[in-house]
Design a protein around this motif. Structure first.
Motif, PDB file in Angstrom:
ATOM      1  N   TYR A 121      15.284   1.293  -5.178  1.00 20.59           N
ATOM      2  CA  TYR A 121      15.445   2.235  -4.282  1.00 20.59           C
ATOM      3  C   TYR A 121      16.050   3.484  -4.648  1.00 20.59           C
ATOM      4  O   TYR A 121      17.028   3.488  -5.501  1.00 20.59           O
ATOM      5  CB  TYR A 121      16.493   1.461  -3.173  1.00 20.59           C
ATOM      6  N   ASN A 207      11.960   2.481  -0.915  1.00 24.13           N
ATOM      7  CA  ASN A 207      11.623   1.735  -2.019  1.00 24.13           C
ATOM      8  C   ASN A 207      10.758   2.506  -2.906  1.00 24.13           C
ATOM      9  O   ASN A 207       9.956   2.954  -2.771  1.00 24.13           O
ATOM     10  CB  ASN A 207      10.802   0.300  -1.365  1.00 24.13           C
ATOM     11  N   SER A 209      10.236   1.289  -6.050  1.00 28.24           N
ATOM     12  CA  SER A 209       9.880   0.394  -7.214  1.00 28.24           C
ATOM     13  C   SER A 209       8.452  -0.170  -7.305  1.00 28.24           C
ATOM     14  O   SER A 209       7.855  -0.885  -6.201  1.00 28.24           O
ATOM     15  CB  SER A 209      10.753  -1.016  -7.311  1.00 28.24           C
TER      16      SER A 209
HETATM   17  C1  LIG Z   1       8.965  -2.343  -2.831  1.00 30.12           C
HETATM   18  O1  LIG Z   1       7.504  -2.286  -2.381  1.00 30.12           O
HETATM   19  C2  LIG Z   1       6.869  -3.219  -3.154  1.00 30.12           C
HETATM   20  C3  LIG Z   1       5.242  -2.919  -2.799  1.00 30.12           C
HETATM   21  O2  LIG Z   1       5.365  -2.722  -1.225  1.00 30.12           O
HETATM   22  C4  LIG Z   1       7.243  -4.547  -3.059  1.00 30.12           C
HETATM   23  O3  LIG Z   1       6.366  -5.487  -3.873  1.00 30.12           O
HETATM   24  C5  LIG Z   1       8.662  -4.820  -3.686  1.00 30.12           C
HETATM   25  O4  LIG Z   1       8.911  -5.857  -3.285  1.00 30.12           O
HETATM   26  C6  LIG Z   1       9.525  -3.770  -2.855  1.00 30.12           C
HETATM   27  N1  LIG Z   1      10.884  -3.725  -3.548  1.00 30.12           N
HETATM   28  C7  LIG Z   1      12.008  -4.180  -3.104  1.00 30.12           C
HETATM   29  C8  LIG Z   1      13.152  -4.276  -3.931  1.00 30.12           C
HETATM   30  O5  LIG Z   1      11.885  -4.588  -1.896  1.00 30.12           O
END
Ligand SMILES: *[C@@H]1O[C@H](CO)[C@@H](O)[C@H](O)[C@H]1NC(C)=O
Ligand SMILES: *[C@@H]1O[C@H](CO)[C@@H](O)[C@H](O)[C@H]1NC(C)=O
Ligand SMILES: *[C@@H]1O[C@H](CO)[C@@H](O)[C@H](O)[C@H]1NC(C)=O
Length: 312
Positions: A121, A207, A209
């Protein structure tokens, strides 16, 4: 002699192990305690309902801390609007009840990531904190936090200076950390506004990532060795296992030694207490015998000296 060495070892082991043990506070909790102290130091003959800014040392430059003292009853009946980014509606209840509280405000500024790292994040705002303490003793340190519950509408956190969402990112979210440091996410109430029913630390995140960082492989003995960001996996695995085995054996040996030491230490301590009790009993008895003679002895010794001096 053997006992002394044992005692030293025992102390060393306990001291050495304490940072890793659950008892030692996390950096974020240690910071909470420091900021409570700095906020309380700002209260010099404080009025209720007035915000006092604390001063922080150079190593916390960029962190802002303030304190606001309120009657719990007033907070519940009237609320308090615009305590920096926080606004308290009526109905906020302090648990357990104390007559007056201090609301301590944190803005962690540039140090937000350091104290509340959140992989995957990106923070769009500094971490803001709101913690609640008993105001009964304004020179107290190491106070534990009180809880608050917004029983009606929630407390709102209106973030200022929120960075723009990077293009292509998903919608920003509110993040809330309670004292345990576990992040919880929820949607924004409005543009740059988060809502909370409780105390804690807050920010707005996105987010970031695309590839979630995979947690490193952890063996059974992993906690004993400092985990190193393993670069060349193939050769380092054998090395890791060797270190693990040696570390395990050493740890087992130390544990056995510790056990022996502890048993001996307990026995020695018990003997010491018994001996001390015996001694105390003896001196008491002697004092009792002495006291009945003391006035006589003192009287005959001092009186003649003083009288002869005054006469002369
Ligand atoms: C961030 O978003 C991605 C794709 O939408 C998802 O796969 C991932 O789990 C999310 N990351 C977090 C740390 O929640
Ligand atoms: C406390 O600090 C804030 C900014 O962090 C500032 O706006 C406010 O004027 C300060 N209050 C006092 C009493 O110095
Ligand atoms: C307030 O706290 C300080 C520091 O912990 C302590 O020394 C002092 O005795 C306390 N005062 C009262 C009235 O409890």
């Amino acid at each position: 002699m053997g006992f002394l060495i044992c005692a030293c070892l025992l102390q060393l082991l306990f001291l050495g192990s304490s940072p890793a043990a659950a008892q030692s506070p996390s950096p974020a909790r240690a910071l909470d305690a420091m900021l409570q102290d700095y906020a309380y130091r700002a209260f010099v003959r404080p009025h209720t309902g007035i915000v006092y800014n604390g001063t922080v040392p150079a190593d916390l430059a960029g962190v802002a801390v303030s304190g606001l003292r309120l009657r719990s009853g007033s907070l519940r009946r009237k609320g308090f609007s615009d305590y920096f980014e926080f606004s308290f509606p009526p109905g906020v209840i302090v648990q357990p009840y104390v007559e007056r509280v201090v609301l301590v405000y944190h803005n962690l500024g540039e140090l937000s990531e350091k104290y509340y790292p959140l992989p995957g994040y990106t923070y769009l705002s500094p971490i803001l904190g709101l913690l609640v303490y008993d105001a009964a003793n304004l020179s107290a340190v190491g106070l534990s936090e009180l809880s608050i519950v917004a029983s009606g509408s929630p407390i709102s956190v209106s973030f200022s200076n929120v960075r723009a969402v990077p293009s292509g990112s998903p919608a920003p979210q509110c993040v809330w950390f309670d004292l345990d440091g576990v992040p919880q996410f929820r949607g924004l109430e409005a543009n740059n506004v988060c809502a909370t029913y409780r105390r804690g630390h807050f920010s707005i995140v996105v987010n970031s990532s695309d590839v979630a960082p995979a947690p490193g492989p952890s063996g059974a003995i992993a906690p004993l060795i400092p985990t190193d960001g393993g670069r060349n996996k193939g050769s380092s695995d054998a090395w890791k296992i060797a270190v693990g085995v040696v570390g395990g054996v050493i740890a087992l040996g130390l544990l056995a030694l510790l056990l022996v030491c502890f048993v001996r230490y307990k026995r020695e301590k018990k003997m010491e207490v018994m001996e001390r009790n015996a001694e105390v009993g003896e001196t008491l008895r002697m004092a009792q015998v002495g006291r009945s003679q003391a006035p006589v002895a003192l009287g005959t010794r001092t009186k003649p000296v003083i009288e002869s001096e005054y006469v002369a």
